[in-house]
Write a protein that holds these residues in place. Structure first.
Motif, PDB file in Angstrom:
ATOM      1  N   THR A 133     -10.005   7.845  -7.865  1.00 24.52           N
ATOM      2  CA  THR A 133     -11.120   8.197  -8.741  1.00 24.52           C
ATOM      3  C   THR A 133     -12.280   8.794  -7.951  1.00 24.52           C
ATOM      4  OG1 THR A 133     -10.535   6.484 -10.345  1.00 24.52           O
ATOM      5  CG2 THR A 133     -12.811   7.284 -10.378  1.00 24.52           C
ATOM      6  N   HIS A 134     -12.489   8.288  -6.733  1.00 27.81           N
ATOM      7  CA  HIS A 134     -13.624   8.728  -5.925  1.00 27.81           C
ATOM      8  C   HIS A 134     -13.248   9.799  -4.896  1.00 27.81           C
ATOM      9  CE1 HIS A 134     -15.322   5.139  -7.768  1.00 27.81           C
ATOM     10  NE2 HIS A 134     -16.496   5.629  -7.454  1.00 27.81           N
ATOM     11  N   GLY A 135     -12.082  10.399  -5.065  1.00 25.69           N
ATOM     12  CA  GLY A 135     -11.718  11.550  -4.254  1.00 25.69           C
ATOM     13  C   GLY A 135     -11.349  11.248  -2.819  1.00 25.69           C
ATOM     14  N   MET A 136     -11.054   9.990  -2.506  1.00 28.03           N
ATOM     15  CA  MET A 136     -10.689   9.623  -1.140  1.00 28.03           C
ATOM     16  C   MET A 136      -9.175   9.618  -0.945  1.00 28.03           C
ATOM     17  SD  MET A 136     -13.612   6.690  -0.580  1.00 28.03           S
ATOM     18  CE  MET A 136     -13.454   6.539   1.214  1.00 28.03           C
ATOM     19  N   LEU A 137      -8.432   9.744  -2.046  1.00 32.41           N
ATOM     20  CA  LEU A 137      -6.988   9.962  -2.055  1.00 32.41           C
ATOM     21  C   LEU A 137      -6.699  11.018  -3.108  1.00 32.41           C
ATOM     22  CD1 LEU A 137      -5.455   6.355  -1.873  1.00 32.41           C
ATOM     23  CD2 LEU A 137      -5.434   8.094  -0.074  1.00 32.41           C
ATOM     24  N   PRO A 138      -5.565  11.694  -3.035  1.00 34.12           N
ATOM     25  CA  PRO A 138      -5.238  12.701  -4.046  1.00 34.12           C
ATOM     26  C   PRO A 138      -5.271  12.121  -5.449  1.00 34.12           C
ATOM     27  CG  PRO A 138      -3.732  12.853  -2.201  1.00 34.12           C
ATOM     28  CD  PRO A 138      -4.542  11.615  -1.977  1.00 34.12           C
ATOM     29  N   ALA A 139      -5.792  12.900  -6.387  1.00 31.14           N
ATOM     30  CA  ALA A 139      -5.909  12.439  -7.767  1.00 31.14           C
ATOM     31  C   ALA A 139      -4.536  12.263  -8.393  1.00 31.14           C
ATOM     32  CB  ALA A 139      -6.731  13.432  -8.581  1.00 31.14           C
ATOM     33  N   GLY A 140      -4.486  11.484  -9.459  1.00 26.71           N
ATOM     34  CA  GLY A 140      -3.243  11.259 -10.175  1.00 26.71           C
ATOM     35  C   GLY A 140      -2.651   9.922  -9.832  1.00 26.71           C
ATOM     36  N   PRO A 141      -1.622   9.509 -10.583  1.00 24.66           N
ATOM     37  CA  PRO A 141      -0.998   8.219 -10.338  1.00 24.66           C
ATOM     38  C   PRO A 141      -0.199   8.207  -9.053  1.00 24.66           C
ATOM     39  CG  PRO A 141       0.254   9.452 -11.960  1.00 24.66           C
ATOM     40  CD  PRO A 141      -0.996  10.250 -11.693  1.00 24.66           C
ATOM     41  N   ALA A 142       0.100   7.010  -8.568  1.00 27.69           N
ATOM     42  CA  ALA A 142       0.932   6.891  -7.373  1.00 27.69           C
ATOM     43  C   ALA A 142       2.299   7.499  -7.619  1.00 27.69           C
ATOM     44  CB  ALA A 142       1.075   5.395  -7.020  1.00 27.69           C
ATOM     45  N   ARG A 143       2.846   8.074  -6.575  1.00 29.54           N
ATOM     46  CA  ARG A 143       4.152   8.705  -6.693  1.00 29.54           C
ATOM     47  C   ARG A 143       5.260   7.687  -6.766  1.00 29.54           C
ATOM     48  NH1 ARG A 143       3.642  12.266  -1.507  1.00 29.54           N
ATOM     49  NH2 ARG A 143       2.092  10.670  -1.051  1.00 29.54           N
ATOM     50  N   ALA A 144       6.237   7.971  -7.578  1.00 26.17           N
ATOM     51  CA  ALA A 144       7.384   7.059  -7.699  1.00 26.17           C
ATOM     52  C   ALA A 144       8.436   7.406  -6.669  1.00 26.17           C
ATOM     53  CB  ALA A 144       7.973   7.171  -9.123  1.00 26.17           C
ATOM     54  N   VAL A 177       0.839  -1.197   0.000  1.00 30.87           N
ATOM     55  CA  VAL A 177       0.000   0.000   0.000  1.00 30.87           C
ATOM     56  C   VAL A 177       0.878   1.252   0.000  1.00 30.87           C
ATOM     57  CG1 VAL A 177      -1.698   1.331   1.306  1.00 30.87           C
ATOM     58  CG2 VAL A 177      -1.912  -1.166   1.167  1.00 30.87           C
ATOM     59  N   ALA A 178       1.914   1.253   0.819  1.00 26.01           N
ATOM     60  CA  ALA A 178       2.805   2.408   0.885  1.00 26.01           C
ATOM     61  C   ALA A 178       3.510   2.645  -0.450  1.00 26.01           C
ATOM     62  CB  ALA A 178       3.834   2.200   1.999  1.00 26.01           C
ATOM     63  N   ALA A 179       3.969   1.556  -1.074  1.00 26.05           N
ATOM     64  CA  ALA A 179       4.644   1.701  -2.360  1.00 26.05           C
ATOM     65  C   ALA A 179       3.688   2.224  -3.422  1.00 26.05           C
ATOM     66  CB  ALA A 179       5.233   0.352  -2.788  1.00 26.05           C
ATOM     67  N   GLU A 180       2.460   1.744  -3.405  1.00 26.75           N
ATOM     68  CA  GLU A 180       1.468   2.179  -4.382  1.00 26.75           C
ATOM     69  C   GLU A 180       1.082   3.635  -4.178  1.00 26.75           C
ATOM     70  OE1 GLU A 180      -2.094   2.741  -6.657  1.00 26.75           O
ATOM     71  OE2 GLU A 180      -1.879   3.088  -4.499  1.00 26.75           O
ATOM     72  N   SER A 181       1.167   4.084  -2.920  1.00 25.97           N
ATOM     73  CA  SER A 181       0.723   5.428  -2.579  1.00 25.97           C
ATOM     74  C   SER A 181       1.849   6.445  -2.532  1.00 25.97           C
ATOM     75  CB  SER A 181       0.020   5.404  -1.211  1.00 25.97           C
ATOM     76  OG  SER A 181      -0.995   4.431  -1.172  1.00 25.97           O
TER      77      SER A 181
END
Length: 363
Positions: free
Chosen positions: A348-359, A266-270
């Motif tokens: 997509t549903h606005g529960m996390l910041p929009a855009g792809p996960a940060r690298a 989850v951390a890596a994805e986020s």
């Protein structure tokens, strides 16, 4: 479950889903619509349902409450199958004395929905149970569909915990079948593991953990493991159990996963720092502090002592999903696929910041 491996269940014309905006219910609705059929979705909040469920002319939103048959009884007419997924689970985040909804929704509500289905002549009723209703077994003889419930969850005469409520619901359903009160309605039960997946708007304990890790507010997690399953795989199992299954119970536990490994993913994805893994004995004390802090600020904790207790039980579980694999064709998708889908859905549903996960997330 990869699309190339998914057998297509036999067609039906019309299904009813309770708890249709929940994690499992929402994924069931999407799966059923993909099978080109009508779906009646029983929901408590129409506006919320319109936000969370697909806009589709074959989807009929019905405002109702599983504990009030007058709100849904008429909609059972012409239904081929009922998928009962509605349940109260927030006991894990609230004052442990607030157990009334467990009995009213999880036990009495289940009886009322099955009674209405039987009275309307619905051919199939699919009940959603839980692997928490299976007694602990060692690796040499893992728990399966024939395993009785843990003694401590089987004794209470009222629902005092979520697992107790699911044991009592299972027994209520079985008693209705034995007594003939289920009529000609065939009843089957699917027992999922800890469900993760896209569509967890509630959120459930899995969704809360995902979001808190993704927001960087979880500093540590215990070195524990539990059976984790993608809700989309459970949805497939429910449809297959209703349409092609011959047994009355199917364990759909998923695979045993390490909690630190899950939160690392989850951390890596986020794009955040992963929580550190700590000894399990510290988890209960940490949960007690979370409960105290949440009580002072008026919110809900990421974890409670009750939730940690169930998680620690999961660490010792050994469970077989062989029947669901062999008879229903269930395949469990990799955890990484589930985590990626959850992140995309929350953004997509606005529960996390929009855009792809940060690298380049700090580790």
């Amino acid at each position: 479950m990869a699309d190339t491996e998914t057998p297509r269940p036999p067609a039906r014309d019309r299904s009813l889903v309770t708890g249709a905006t929940g994690l499992l219910g929402g994924n069931l609705v999407r799966l059923l619509l993909s099978l080109d059929q009508e779906v009646v979705a029983l929901v408590r909040d129409l506006e919320r349902a319109r936000r969370l469920l697909p806009e589709d002319p074959r989807l009929h939103l019905v405002p109702g409450d599983v504990t009030d048959p007058s709100t849904y009884r008429a909609h059972m007419t012409g239904v081929d199958e009922v998928f009962h997924t509605a349940a109260y689970f927030r006991e894990y985040f609230q004052d442990p004395s607030r157990t009334g909804p467990l009995e009213r929704i999880n036990v009495q509500g289940t009886e009322q929905v099955l009674t209405a289905a039987a009275a309307s002549g619905v051919p199939v009723f699919l009940h959603t149970g839980s692997i928490n209703t299976l007694a602990l077994r060692g690796p040499e003889s893992p728990a399966d569909e024939s395993t009785p419930p843990p003694e401590k969850y089987a004794r209470p005469e009222v629902s005092d915990t979520y697992p107790t409520s699911k044991v009592r619901a299972d027994r209520a359903v079985a008693a209705m079948v034995r007594s003939g009160r289920a009529g000609r309605t065939r009843v089957a039960t699917v027992l999922p593991g800890w469900m993760w997946g896209p569509g967890d708007a509630g959120p459930t304990s899995a969704g809360r953990l995902f979001l808190d890790v993704a927001r960087g507010s979880v500093r540590a997690v215990p070195r524990l493991s539990n059976y984790v399953v993608d809700a989309r795989d459970v949805a497939f199992a429910c449809v297959a159990a209703a349409r092609t299954g011959t047994a009355d119970r199917y364990v759909v536990a998923g695979e045993k996963r390490s909690l630190p490994a899950l939160t690392d993913s989850v951390a890596a994805e986020s794009g955040v720092r992963a929580p550190r893994a700590v000894p399990a004995r510290l988890a209960t004390a940490a949960a007690a502090l979370m409960e105290l802090s949440a009580g002072l600020r008026g919110g809900e904790p990421t974890a409670t002592r009750e939730g940690v207790r169930v998680l620690r039980e999961g660490d010792t579980r050994n469970i077989s999903s062989d029947l669901a694999r062999s008879e229903l064709g269930v395949r469990f998708r990799p955890a990484a696929e589930t985590i990626t889908a959850m992140g995309a859905w929350y953004r997509t549903h606005g529960m996390l910041p929009a855009g792809p996960a940060r690298a380049g997330a700090p580790r």
